[in-house]
Design a protein around this motif. Structure first.
Motif, short mmCIF file in Angstrom:
data_model
loop_
_atom_site.label_atom_id
_atom_site.label_comp_id
_atom_site.label_asym_id
_atom_site.label_seq_id
_atom_site.Cartn_x
_atom_site.Cartn_y
_atom_site.Cartn_z
N SER A 1 -5.45 2.85 4.71
CA SER A 1 -4.34 3.18 5.58
C SER A 1 -4.08 4.67 5.44
N TYR A 2 -2.90 5.09 5.86
CA TYR A 2 -2.63 6.53 5.77
C TYR A 2 -2.44 6.98 4.34
N LEU B 1 10.10 -6.46 18.53
CA LEU B 1 9.44 -5.48 19.40
C LEU B 1 9.26 -6.05 20.80
N LEU C 1 7.92 3.46 16.58
CA LEU C 1 7.42 2.37 15.73
C LEU C 1 7.36 2.88 14.30
N CYS C 2 8.31 2.42 13.49
CA CYS C 2 8.48 2.94 12.14
C CYS C 2 8.03 1.95 11.09
N GLY C 3 8.28 0.68 11.34
CA GLY C 3 7.93 -0.34 10.37
C GLY C 3 7.85 -1.69 11.03
N ALA C 4 7.31 -2.64 10.28
CA ALA C 4 7.12 -3.98 10.83
C ALA C 4 7.35 -4.98 9.70
N TYR D 1 4.98 -7.88 7.16
CA TYR D 1 4.32 -7.30 5.98
C TYR D 1 3.79 -8.36 5.03
N VAL E 1 -2.98 -13.42 11.14
CA VAL E 1 -2.90 -12.31 12.08
C VAL E 1 -1.67 -12.52 12.97
N PRO E 2 -0.77 -11.54 13.03
CA PRO E 2 0.41 -11.73 13.86
C PRO E 2 0.05 -11.66 15.34
N THR E 3 0.91 -12.20 16.18
CA THR E 3 0.72 -12.03 17.62
C THR E 3 1.26 -10.66 18.02
N GLY E 4 0.71 -10.11 19.06
CA GLY E 4 1.23 -8.85 19.59
C GLY E 4 2.28 -9.13 20.64
N PRO E 5 2.98 -8.08 21.08
CA PRO E 5 3.98 -8.30 22.13
C PRO E 5 3.30 -8.72 23.44
N GLY F 1 3.95 5.29 17.22
CA GLY F 1 4.04 5.06 15.78
C GLY F 1 4.12 6.37 15.03
N ILE G 1 4.75 8.29 10.83
CA ILE G 1 5.12 8.28 9.42
C ILE G 1 5.83 9.60 9.14
#
Lengths: 337, 337
Positions: free
Chosen positions: B62-63, B232, B247-250, B254, B259-263, B278, B280
């Motif tokens: 990740s970052y 969202l 988009l700062c956090g989810a 976490y 796998v989550p669904t997207g909007p 998004g 940081i």
């Protein structure tokens, strides 16, 4: 009344459920009055069918109102003036306007924009590469997606009117890599062989994400989305930090009857600091002068190529539109009258 | 060697599957050397636990790199200098640094930033409203989401450290409406009763979208997303044309093991011309001086309020973190040593 004023027109008579079908449309004839003062009567030469029209066939509020049932549809058209009650327009002049899906149109002066025939270019180009689709590509890439020299660009629906312009503009503006997806091997060969895409792939048969990874192993900076769905998810997955997506269309789901899934990996947008931005070309007309100068120049010099898929006859307009949604076009889908 | 140099530290010993649990962490003791030239020994007073740390517990790129197993975790901390090999720092000075999750830290000079105690403000504020979470709120709202006076703003996770600052900054900057969501009726009452939110709702029990529609019947211009997932999607559905989402956090996903669904309504972004971006906070440190001036001023004047949920003792740090992910905090979650 002359025969010129008998217009054959396509009306929407049923809202499509899923893919549109013949019975959703009807061909009607309508007599048009002679133009009064401030009006022109136009015989249409070319009509355009575009993906956005599918959305307007649904009865939902959007940025444009839905097409009304039992009324003639509208859309871009190019015609010649037959009779004029306007000083600035005379018979034989070419005009562009928005009363398409019909053979003839009676227009108020403000609805018609006179255009000059271009040497060596079909006037139908005003409905495609030199018109709304071309401006969509130009403004979407350069403004919405904030393309800059050296970016790696991916465009879906790359063999369409917008996509084929996006890829070539990116190449001419110094992209480090131009990748396109299309729905047949012939289109893919055209993208790399004729239009100068670095790589292209046929998205049919197998998931998009690994194909995109192979085509752009170092990732992408810009994604121009004409397709939505799986393509968008794959593009998000391939994006480098600070990547930008211009969301222009979602033809993959226009005929969907179930709620589509969203990109499951949208959470990547946070850490990678991605920007996804939707747009409609009407908000970017300020770019029109630059667009005409640059893209017109590239067409004249042969550096930017375009293709049309031409269908003949007003009665074929619904078929042309259905074919567009199925990807049966290469470049701009045009109805010639 | 004095007892001051015995540090009690929390290590990550297993990568959490889903929600973190006690056995994913271990408390260890480590002896620290006396500070050499260019070093300081610090006794930590306050540690911060933040949602982003959950991502770093996974073994994915990740970052920031993931936390290493069997090593002491890191994170924001505020402590006082015990012994110094640095001319500019003397015992008793307050310093902020990134070697949290431990009682003591041996720091190189460049790792420690001296801060001034503020009258009437706990130094722990440097880990919250005057620190990274505050800057996240400030830069995310004003830059990433391009907030402008008159915008209607919705922030999720509004009772958290970031969210509570977002809503108040929006109010102080002239939002037409400030709406927040939180996970308990007590938090909701705090948002409207103490922080000046126009409306707030408890997102638990029933879908978010209708609650948001009631709270912002005219729609929203800006969404500050700390939560992701269903929030969202609801926010996209409520957005006005040219709306922007930071988009700062989810935090809602976490701990997800699937796998989550997207909007599913992301297609609305096209016609409504929405921007989702998004970010940081590390990319927005250029706003730090303005942030300190404005937010520091509002705290001094009492116009901007903040809350802390304080947990005592290094051995409670994992519990504090788990509680944060479950929303057991109001305002900033702080570990006091």
């Amino acid at each position: 009344m002359t025969s010129a004023s008998l217009s054959r027109e396509i009306q929407l008579v049923a809202r499509p459920q899923g893919a549109p079908k013949d019975s959703d449309f009807a061909l009607v004839e309508r007599e048009l009055a002679a133009p009064g003062a401030g009006q022109v009567l136009v015989r249409n030469l070319f009509l355009t069918v575009d993906p956005y029209m599918r959305g307007r066939m649904n009865d939902v509020k959007s940025y444009t109102p839905p097409f009304a049932l039992g009324e003639t549809m509208t859309g871009g058209a190019l015609g010649e003036v037959l009779a004029s009650g306007v000083d600035a327009l005379k018979p034989g002049d070419l005009v562009q306007h928005d009363l398409g899906w019909r053979t003839h149109a009676l227009l108020d002066e403000r609805q018609a924009r006179r255009v000059e025939p271009l040497p060596g270019v079909s006037p139908s180009a005003y409905l495609g590469v030199l018109g709304m689709p071309g401006l969509t590509a130009y403004a979407g890439l350069l403004d919405v997606a904030a393309f800059k020299e050296g970016d790696a660009v991916f465009v879906s629906g790359a063999a369409g009117a917008v996509g084929s312009a996006v890829g070539q503009i990116a190449r001419l503006k110094g992209a480090s890599r131009v990748v396109g997806s299309a729905g047949s091997d012939e289109k893919v060969a055209w993208l790399t062989g004729e239009l100068g895409f670095d790589t292209a792939f046929n998205y049919k048969g197998g998931p998009v994400a690994p194909k995109l990874r192979s085509a752009a192993p170092d990732g992408i900076d810009v994604y121009f989305d004409n397709v939505g769905g799986e393509h968008l998810e794959a593009a998000i997955g391939a994006m480098k930090p600070f990547g930008r997506a211009a969301l222009c269309g979602a033809i993959s789901v226009y005929n969907a009857t179930e709620v589509p899934t969203g990109p499951r990996n949208l959470g990547l947008a946070i850490g990678r600091q991605l920007t996804l931005r939707g747009f409609i070309v009407g908000s970017y007309t300020r770019h029109y002068p630059d667009f005409v100068r640059e893209v017109g120049g590239w067409i004249a010099s042969g550096e930017l190529k375009y293709e049309e898929t031409v269908v003949d006859g007003i009665e074929q307009a619904p078929q042309a539109f259905m074919g567009l949604l199925e990807g049966r076009n290469t470049g701009k889908m045009i109805v010639r009258l």
